[in-house]
Write a protein that holds these residues in place. Structure first.
Motif, short mmCIF file in Angstrom:
data_model
loop_
_atom_site.label_atom_id
_atom_site.label_comp_id
_atom_site.label_asym_id
_atom_site.label_seq_id
_atom_site.Cartn_x
_atom_site.Cartn_y
_atom_site.Cartn_z
N PHE A 94 -9.78 8.71 -7.95
CA PHE A 94 -10.15 8.88 -6.55
C PHE A 94 -9.44 10.12 -6.03
N VAL A 95 -10.21 11.10 -5.57
CA VAL A 95 -9.66 12.34 -5.03
C VAL A 95 -10.22 12.55 -3.63
N LEU A 96 -9.32 12.63 -2.66
CA LEU A 96 -9.69 12.88 -1.28
C LEU A 96 -9.08 14.21 -0.87
N SER A 97 -9.92 15.23 -0.65
CA SER A 97 -9.45 16.57 -0.30
C SER A 97 -9.91 16.93 1.11
N ASP A 98 -9.39 18.06 1.64
CA ASP A 98 -9.69 18.49 3.01
C ASP A 98 -9.44 17.36 4.00
N VAL A 99 -8.33 16.69 3.83
CA VAL A 99 -8.06 15.45 4.55
C VAL A 99 -7.51 15.72 5.95
N SER A 100 -8.05 14.99 6.92
CA SER A 100 -7.52 14.98 8.28
C SER A 100 -7.52 13.54 8.76
N GLY A 101 -6.41 13.09 9.32
CA GLY A 101 -6.34 11.72 9.80
C GLY A 101 -4.93 11.18 9.72
N THR A 102 -4.79 9.89 9.89
CA THR A 102 -3.48 9.25 9.95
C THR A 102 -3.36 8.14 8.91
N LEU A 103 -2.22 8.13 8.21
CA LEU A 103 -1.86 7.02 7.34
C LEU A 103 -0.79 6.21 8.06
N VAL A 104 -1.08 4.95 8.30
CA VAL A 104 -0.14 4.05 8.97
C VAL A 104 0.62 3.28 7.89
N LEU A 105 1.94 3.39 7.92
CA LEU A 105 2.80 2.75 6.92
C LEU A 105 3.29 1.43 7.46
N ASP A 106 2.98 0.34 6.77
CA ASP A 106 3.29 -1.00 7.27
C ASP A 106 3.79 -1.87 6.11
N GLY A 107 5.09 -1.83 5.89
CA GLY A 107 5.67 -2.64 4.81
C GLY A 107 5.26 -2.10 3.46
N GLN A 108 4.52 -2.89 2.71
CA GLN A 108 4.01 -2.47 1.41
C GLN A 108 2.53 -2.12 1.50
N THR A 109 2.05 -1.85 2.71
CA THR A 109 0.66 -1.51 2.94
C THR A 109 0.55 -0.12 3.57
N ILE A 110 -0.41 0.67 3.08
CA ILE A 110 -0.73 1.97 3.67
C ILE A 110 -2.15 1.87 4.21
N ARG A 111 -2.28 1.96 5.54
CA ARG A 111 -3.60 1.84 6.18
C ARG A 111 -4.15 3.23 6.50
N LEU A 112 -5.42 3.41 6.22
CA LEU A 112 -6.11 4.65 6.54
C LEU A 112 -6.80 4.47 7.89
N ASP A 113 -6.40 5.28 8.87
CA ASP A 113 -6.93 5.18 10.22
C ASP A 113 -7.85 6.37 10.49
N HIS A 114 -9.16 6.15 10.32
CA HIS A 114 -10.20 7.17 10.54
C HIS A 114 -9.83 8.47 9.84
N VAL A 115 -9.69 8.38 8.55
CA VAL A 115 -9.38 9.55 7.73
C VAL A 115 -10.68 10.21 7.28
N THR A 116 -10.80 11.50 7.50
CA THR A 116 -12.00 12.22 7.09
C THR A 116 -11.63 13.26 6.03
N GLY A 117 -12.62 13.61 5.21
CA GLY A 117 -12.39 14.61 4.19
C GLY A 117 -13.53 14.62 3.20
N THR A 118 -13.24 15.12 2.01
CA THR A 118 -14.20 15.16 0.92
C THR A 118 -13.71 14.22 -0.16
N ALA A 119 -14.46 13.15 -0.41
CA ALA A 119 -14.02 12.11 -1.33
C ALA A 119 -14.87 12.15 -2.60
N ASN A 120 -14.20 12.41 -3.72
CA ASN A 120 -14.88 12.49 -5.01
C ASN A 120 -16.14 13.35 -4.92
N GLY A 121 -16.04 14.47 -4.19
CA GLY A 121 -17.13 15.42 -4.13
C GLY A 121 -18.07 15.30 -2.96
#
Length: 206
Positions: free
Chosen positions: A138-165
């Motif tokens: 899984f490759v996510l490039s040109d990424v813009s957005g927020t990663l919320v760090l919560d314990g042992q969980t990483i939440r993607l909050d409306h992350v945009t970019g180019t995913a696997n092409g």
């Protein structure tokens, strides 16, 4: 490295030692990123707890301040660390070796828990970054957005970019066990994105 230190050692019990250390200059690499201090770093040790009194470093030219401490007297040292600044994302690969990072991000994070099972808190705001997972691919490039760090969980909050092409908007979460990616769920609205469905990670595309 150039450093100076003082210590009072009434016994060889780590919890009994009081001391202070000043690191005047140093340089090393983390995941291939050069790391140097902005100014002398000051640390103190009291009753087994190592406290970062003043630690400010440049990682790949990006400034990061670290404060808090580590209880070294425990079998599995407990952590209470705060990191703020502009982070070179490649450094994160030194702490999460199963994930590759690139680009930079505004960092406002806290690490608690223990050395073997750290708990994350805060958030990482990414602009033009990249996140890559080798297995499952899984490759996510040109990424813009927020990663919320919560314990042992990483939440993607409306992350945009180019995913696997393909262009994509991603939401969902990834789950860590210790320092290892254990699985998660990602929901993607994407165009022309290559998908894989490995065990432990479910990817859904609309």
């Amino acid at each position: 490295f150039s450093l100076s230190a003082t210590a009072t050692v009434p016994s060889f019990d780590l919890a009994a030692i009081d001391g202070a250390l000043t690191l005047d200059s140093a340089s090393f690499t983390a995941a291939g990123v050069p790391v140097i201090p902005q100014r002398p770093s000051r640390l103190s040790l009291r009753q087994g707890r190592l406290t970062l009194d003043e630690v400010a470093w440049l990682a790949g030219g990006a400034p990061v301040d670290v404060s808090g401490g580590i209880n070294l007297a425990e079998d599995d040292p407990s952590l209470d660390l705060v990191m703020k600044g502009l982070a070179d994302l490649r450094v994160l690969s030194a702490f999460m070796p199963t994930i590759g990072f690139a680009g930079s991000a505004a960092l406002d994070a806290r690490v608690t828990g223990t050395l073997s099972a750290p708990l994350l808190g805060g958030q990482v705001t990414i602009d033009d970054g990249e996140v890559a997972i080798a297995s499952p691919r899984f490759v996510l490039s040109d990424v813009s957005g927020t990663l919320v760090l919560d314990g042992q969980t990483i939440r993607l909050d409306h992350v945009t970019g180019t995913a696997n092409g393909g262009a994509a908007t991603l939401e969902g979460s990834l789950q860590l066990v210790g320092q290892t990616l254990a699985g998660g769920t990602i929901t993607a609205q994407a165009t022309s994105m290559a998908l894989e469905f490995p065990e432990g990670l479910r990817t859904e595309a609309d």
